[in-house]
Write a protein that holds these residues in place. Structure first.
Motif, PDB file in Angstrom:
ATOM      1  N   MET A   1       0.896  -1.196  -0.097  1.00 40.48           N
ATOM      2  CA  MET A   1       0.128  -0.051   0.043  1.00 40.48           C
ATOM      3  C   MET A   1       0.877   1.341   0.120  1.00 40.48           C
ATOM      4  N   TYR A   2       0.291   2.277  -0.589  1.00 40.08           N
ATOM      5  CA  TYR A   2       0.995   3.670  -0.461  1.00 40.08           C
ATOM      6  C   TYR A   2       1.162   4.444   0.742  1.00 40.08           C
ATOM      7  N   VAL A   3       2.074   4.728   1.324  1.00 40.32           N
ATOM      8  CA  VAL A   3       2.250   5.416   2.377  1.00 40.32           C
ATOM      9  C   VAL A   3       2.426   6.958   2.268  1.00 40.32           C
ATOM     10  N   CYS A   4       3.262   7.043   1.249  1.00 37.74           N
ATOM     11  CA  CYS A   4       3.490   8.516   0.700  1.00 37.74           C
ATOM     12  C   CYS A   4       3.049   8.669  -0.691  1.00 37.74           C
ATOM     13  N   LEU A   5       1.883   9.736  -0.710  1.00 39.67           N
ATOM     14  CA  LEU A   5       1.369   9.781  -2.231  1.00 39.67           C
ATOM     15  C   LEU A   5       2.261  10.817  -3.052  1.00 39.67           C
ATOM     16  N   CYS A   6       2.827  11.681  -2.292  1.00 36.68           N
ATOM     17  CA  CYS A   6       3.705  12.733  -2.950  1.00 36.68           C
ATOM     18  C   CYS A   6       4.979  12.074  -3.568  1.00 36.68           C
ATOM     19  N   THR A   7       5.594  11.084  -3.149  1.00 35.48           N
ATOM     20  CA  THR A   7       6.628  10.418  -3.759  1.00 35.48           C
ATOM     21  C   THR A   7       6.461   9.066  -4.052  1.00 35.48           C
ATOM     22  N   GLY A   8       5.230   8.260  -3.836  1.00 35.26           N
ATOM     23  CA  GLY A   8       4.813   7.229  -4.442  1.00 35.26           C
ATOM     24  C   GLY A   8       5.794   6.076  -3.463  1.00 35.26           C
ATOM     25  N   VAL A   9       6.004   6.187  -2.487  1.00 29.91           N
ATOM     26  CA  VAL A   9       6.520   5.311  -1.332  1.00 29.91           C
ATOM     27  C   VAL A   9       5.700   4.391  -0.900  1.00 29.91           C
ATOM     28  N   THR A  10       6.069   3.234  -0.818  1.00 28.97           N
ATOM     29  CA  THR A  10       5.028   2.041  -0.279  1.00 28.97           C
ATOM     30  C   THR A  10       5.471   1.514   0.929  1.00 28.97           C
ATOM     31  N   ASP A  11       4.689   0.671   1.943  1.00 27.84           N
ATOM     32  CA  ASP A  11       5.100   0.330   2.916  1.00 27.84           C
ATOM     33  C   ASP A  11       6.258  -0.706   2.745  1.00 27.84           C
ATOM     34  N   GLY A  12       6.239  -1.533   1.575  1.00 32.63           N
ATOM     35  CA  GLY A  12       7.086  -2.435   1.258  1.00 32.63           C
ATOM     36  C   GLY A  12       8.404  -1.619   1.103  1.00 32.63           C
ATOM     37  N   GLN A  13       8.423  -0.621   0.170  1.00 35.57           N
ATOM     38  CA  GLN A  13       9.907   0.021   0.162  1.00 35.57           C
ATOM     39  C   GLN A  13      10.616   0.632   1.490  1.00 35.57           C
ATOM     40  N   ILE A  14       9.478   0.842   2.583  1.00 33.89           N
ATOM     41  CA  ILE A  14       9.810   1.446   3.656  1.00 33.89           C
ATOM     42  C   ILE A  14      10.735   0.091   4.437  1.00 33.89           C
ATOM     43  N   ARG A  15       9.989  -0.991   4.340  1.00 32.02           N
ATOM     44  CA  ARG A  15      10.496  -2.290   4.960  1.00 32.02           C
ATOM     45  C   ARG A  15      11.880  -2.748   4.360  1.00 32.02           C
ATOM     46  N   ASP A  16      11.815  -2.641   2.910  1.00 31.54           N
ATOM     47  CA  ASP A  16      13.080  -2.885   2.217  1.00 31.54           C
ATOM     48  C   ASP A  16      14.188  -1.880   2.710  1.00 31.54           C
ATOM     49  N   ALA A  17      14.072  -0.735   2.805  1.00 32.73           N
ATOM     50  CA  ALA A  17      15.133   0.264   3.273  1.00 32.73           C
ATOM     51  C   ALA A  17      15.631  -0.352   4.658  1.00 32.73           C
ATOM     52  N   ILE A  18      14.662  -0.671   5.491  1.00 30.25           N
ATOM     53  CA  ILE A  18      15.042  -1.081   6.824  1.00 30.25           C
ATOM     54  C   ILE A  18      15.882  -2.424   6.888  1.00 30.25           C
ATOM     55  N   TYR A  19      15.567  -3.497   5.963  1.00 31.48           N
ATOM     56  CA  TYR A  19      16.133  -4.762   5.721  1.00 31.48           C
ATOM     57  C   TYR A  19      17.391  -4.382   5.119  1.00 31.48           C
ATOM     58  N   GLU A  20      17.488  -3.246   4.298  1.00 28.50           N
ATOM     59  CA  GLU A  20      18.964  -3.250   3.734  1.00 28.50           C
ATOM     60  C   GLU A  20      19.671  -2.269   4.452  1.00 28.50           C
ATOM     61  N   GLY A  21      19.350  -1.927   5.834  1.00 33.93           N
ATOM     62  CA  GLY A  21      20.357  -1.243   6.822  1.00 33.93           C
ATOM     63  C   GLY A  21      19.864  -0.113   7.569  1.00 33.93           C
ATOM     64  N   CYS A  22      18.598   0.659   7.166  1.00 33.62           N
ATOM     65  CA  CYS A  22      18.338   1.894   7.775  1.00 33.62           C
ATOM     66  C   CYS A  22      17.761   1.439   9.322  1.00 33.62           C
ATOM     67  N   CYS A  23      17.995   2.010  10.239  1.00 35.92           N
ATOM     68  CA  CYS A  23      17.886   1.732  11.609  1.00 35.92           C
ATOM     69  C   CYS A  23      17.010   2.824  12.240  1.00 35.92           C
ATOM     70  N   SER A  24      16.312   3.843  11.625  1.00 29.79           N
ATOM     71  CA  SER A  24      15.542   4.887  12.262  1.00 29.79           C
ATOM     72  C   SER A  24      14.876   5.432  11.059  1.00 29.79           C
ATOM     73  N   TYR A  25      13.464   6.209  11.753  1.00 32.22           N
ATOM     74  CA  TYR A  25      12.874   6.785  10.669  1.00 32.22           C
ATOM     75  C   TYR A  25      13.464   7.635   9.859  1.00 32.22           C
ATOM     76  N   LYS A  26      14.596   8.514  10.555  1.00 33.06           N
ATOM     77  CA  LYS A  26      15.161   9.416   9.779  1.00 33.06           C
ATOM     78  C   LYS A  26      15.955   8.924   8.534  1.00 33.06           C
ATOM     79  N   GLU A  27      16.829   7.637   8.687  1.00 38.55           N
ATOM     80  CA  GLU A  27      17.546   7.104   7.760  1.00 38.55           C
ATOM     81  C   GLU A  27      16.677   6.452   6.574  1.00 38.55           C
ATOM     82  N   VAL A  28      15.379   5.931   6.964  1.00 36.40           N
ATOM     83  CA  VAL A  28      14.325   5.540   5.940  1.00 36.40           C
ATOM     84  C   VAL A  28      13.946   6.855   5.134  1.00 36.40           C
TER      85      VAL A  28
END
Ligand code: FES
Length: 72
Positions: A1-28
């Motif tokens: 599902m889309y989390v951010c409509l302005c930039t088209g970021v999905t919840d899956g992309q947020i999870r991927d960013a965390i799995y790829e190493g982001c450890c905080s909201y700021k990094e994501v």
């Protein structure tokens, strides 16, 4: 599902960013660009980050390497 409509970021992309190493909201946010425009999605984005980090932490004992590295 889309989390951010302005930039088209999905919840899956947020999870991927965390799995790829982001450890905080700021990094994501830096990695995906989520909430970088109107900011209306910030609450939901933070929630997805928090939820994913919590899941990851509980599963972390099964991971044989540290997830602490900086994402590109
Ligand atoms: S909906 Fe995410 S910045 Fe606007």
């Amino acid at each position: 599902m889309y989390v951010c409509l302005c930039t088209g970021v999905t919840d899956g992309q947020i999870r991927d960013a965390i799995y790829e190493g982001c450890c905080s909201y700021k990094e994501v946010r830096q990695a995906t660009g989520v909430a970088s425009q109107c900011g209306k999605c910030a609450c939901l984005a933070k929630e997805v980050v928090r939820e994913t980090l919590t899941k990851l932490q509980s599963a972390q004992s099964a991971i044989p390497y540290s997830v602490e590295f900086t994402a590109a």
